[in-house]
Design an enzyme around this catalytic site. Structure first.
Site, PDB file in Angstrom:
ATOM      1  CG  ASN A 116      -1.676   1.257   1.424  1.00  0.00           C
ATOM      2  OD1 ASN A 116      -1.828   2.034   0.473  1.00  0.00           O
ATOM      3  ND2 ASN A 116      -2.195   1.485   2.626  1.00  0.00           N
ATOM      4  CD1 TRP A 117       3.490   1.079  -2.898  1.00  0.00           C
ATOM      5  CD2 TRP A 117       3.528   2.297  -4.783  1.00  0.00           C
ATOM      6  NE1 TRP A 117       4.233   0.386  -3.821  1.00  0.00           N
ATOM      7  CE2 TRP A 117       4.264   1.115  -4.996  1.00  0.00           C
ATOM      8  CE3 TRP A 117       3.404   3.205  -5.838  1.00  0.00           C
ATOM      9  CZ2 TRP A 117       4.891   0.825  -6.213  1.00  0.00           C
ATOM     10  CZ3 TRP A 117       4.024   2.918  -7.057  1.00  0.00           C
ATOM     11  CH2 TRP A 117       4.765   1.744  -7.230  1.00  0.00           C
ATOM     12  CE  LYS A 118       0.490   3.488   4.944  1.00  0.00           C
ATOM     13  NZ  LYS A 118       0.182   3.601   6.354  1.00  0.00           N
ATOM     14  CG  HIS A 152      -5.923   1.685   5.340  1.00  0.00           C
ATOM     15  ND1 HIS A 152      -5.467   2.613   6.246  1.00  0.00           N
ATOM     16  CD2 HIS A 152      -4.874   0.886   5.052  1.00  0.00           C
ATOM     17  CE1 HIS A 152      -4.178   2.386   6.486  1.00  0.00           C
ATOM     18  NE2 HIS A 152      -3.799   1.338   5.774  1.00  0.00           N
ATOM     19  CD  GLU A 186      -2.904   5.404   6.838  1.00  0.00           C
ATOM     20  OE1 GLU A 186      -2.941   5.552   5.608  1.00  0.00           O
ATOM     21  OE2 GLU A 186      -1.916   4.921   7.432  1.00  0.00           O
ATOM     22  CD  GLU A 240      -3.630  -2.705   7.518  1.00  0.00           C
ATOM     23  OE1 GLU A 240      -2.496  -2.882   7.075  1.00  0.00           O
ATOM     24  OE2 GLU A 240      -4.316  -1.718   7.239  1.00  0.00           O
ATOM     25  N   GLY A 248       2.205   2.347  10.716  1.00  0.00           N
ATOM     26  CA  GLY A 248       3.093   3.488  10.524  1.00  0.00           C
ATOM     27  C   GLY A 248       3.790   3.941  11.793  1.00  0.00           C
ATOM     28  CB  SER A 280       5.180  -1.487  11.905  1.00  0.00           C
ATOM     29  OG  SER A 280       4.702  -0.163  12.108  1.00  0.00           O
ATOM     30  N   GLY A 312       2.667  -1.110   4.322  1.00  0.00           N
ATOM     31  CA  GLY A 312       2.631   0.311   3.976  1.00  0.00           C
ATOM     32  C   GLY A 312       4.033   0.829   3.695  1.00  0.00           C
ATOM     33  N   GLY A 313       4.604   1.483   4.688  1.00  0.00           N
ATOM     34  CA  GLY A 313       5.892   2.166   4.520  1.00  0.00           C
ATOM     35  C   GLY A 313       6.963   1.319   3.847  1.00  0.00           C
TER      36      GLY A 313
HETATM   37  C1  PEP Z   1      -0.871   0.077   5.898  1.00  0.00           C
HETATM   38  O1  PEP Z   1      -0.816   1.145   5.320  1.00  0.00           O
HETATM   39  O2  PEP Z   1      -1.815  -0.684   5.697  1.00  0.00           O
HETATM   40  C2  PEP Z   1       0.200  -0.279   6.830  1.00  0.00           C
HETATM   41  C3  PEP Z   1       0.125  -1.420   7.457  1.00  0.00           C
HETATM   42  O3  PEP Z   1       1.213   0.637   6.987  1.00  0.00           O
HETATM   43  P1  PEP Z   1       2.647   0.359   7.663  1.00  0.00           P
HETATM   44  O4  PEP Z   1       3.176  -0.935   7.104  1.00  0.00           O
HETATM   45  O5  PEP Z   1       3.484   1.533   7.280  1.00  0.00           O
HETATM   46  O6  PEP Z   1       2.431   0.245   9.144  1.00  0.00           O
END
Ligand code: PEP
Length: 260
Positions: free
Chosen positions: A9-11, A95, A97, A167, A173, A212, A233-234
């Site tokens: 997930n590049w956000k 999600h 966010e 999640e 994040g 993470s 994500g990151g």
């Molecule tokens: C996500 O965006 O779904 C996520 C899990 O982010 P991260 O891996 O950065 O915690």
């Protein structure tokens, strides 16, 4: 046996040049991974660029959200049929966010989930508790409510062919990852909740862990019985990290999850 699935997930990150550099490094390696399903969810403006780069590879295209309406006066929104035209297979829905920053309620999530599935795409339903909810011992109740909202609207059948991503909000994040045991406990709970309605559907449902995930914790997470992949994500913006995470989830020769 559930084929492991790793979704990046590049956000709201990327540029033509940065995407190109990332894909140039990752695609030759990821395209070789026959025992693993990999998908990338770039921001809307880059779906076309990334989709073209992925064509002919084993890597799938996904989107980060979708509007449930078919068309019309929804300024700034993107419909599922547009995503399908762009070649998306997966769409994230719910999600944290989006739930937290854009006010998406369970009702909104259900409408999106239904629209995504009706268009023949695969919804990736994200669920998870906040830190306060975990500390209050409410993790299972929160996750159950998020799943039951979808169950109430679509029945157990709508989980057939869908994906769930657990999640924990406190792990997204933040650099804090759920321990493999914490992840396994919630994943097993989600599966048992759905198994009470259909063991076969629950038994083939991919349940991803997100929060993470990094190269250095992916292997122990992947060893958990009910962790069938990761939503990243990151770390999906770093070619080496993401490729190492994918490798950690790839069934190894001789391991119980090997499908060769
Ligand atoms: C996500 O965006 O779904 C996520 C899990 O982010 P991260 O891996 O950065 O915690």
């Amino acid at each position: 046996m559930i084929k492991p699935l790793v979704i990046g997930n590049w956000k709201m990150n990327g540029s033509y040049a940065a995407n190109d550099a990332l894909l140039t490094r990752m695609l030759p390696v990821l395209s070789e991974k026959a025992k693993l399903q990999v998908a990338l969810c770039p921001p809307f403006p880059y779906l076309s660029q990334v989709g073209q780069a992925l064509s002919g590879s084993r890597v799938w295209l996904g989107a980060q959200t979708a509007n449930p309406n078919p068309s019309g006066a929804h300024t700034g929104e993107v419909s599922v049929s547009m995503l399908r035209e762009l070649g998306c297979e997966y769409v994230l829905v719910g999600h944290s966010e989006r739930r937290q920053s854009y006010g998406e309620s369970d009702e909104d999530v259900v409408a999106r989930f239904t629209a995504i599935q009706s268009a023949g795409l695969t919804p990736v339903l994200c669920v998870g508790e906040t830190l306060e909810q975990r500390e209050a011992g409410e993790t299972e109740a929160v996750v159950a409510d998020q799943i039951k909202a979808v169950l109430a609207a679509g029945g157990i059948e709508c989980f057939d062919g869908a994906v769930v991503a657990y999640e924990p909000v406190w792990a997204i994040g933040t650099g804090k990852t759920a321990t493999p045991e914490q992840a396994q406990q919630v994943h097993a709970y989600i599966r048992s909740l759905l198994a009470s309605q259909s063991e076969s559907i629950a038994g083939r449902l991919p349940i991803l862990y997100g929060g993470s995930v990094k190269a250095n914790n992916a292997r122990t997470l992947s060893n958990q019985a009910d962790v069938n992949g990761a939503l990243v994500g990151g770390a999906s913006l770093d070619a080496a990290e993401f490729m190492n995470i994918c490798q950690a989830f790839e069934p190894q020769q001789g391991r119980p999850d090997d499908q060769s």
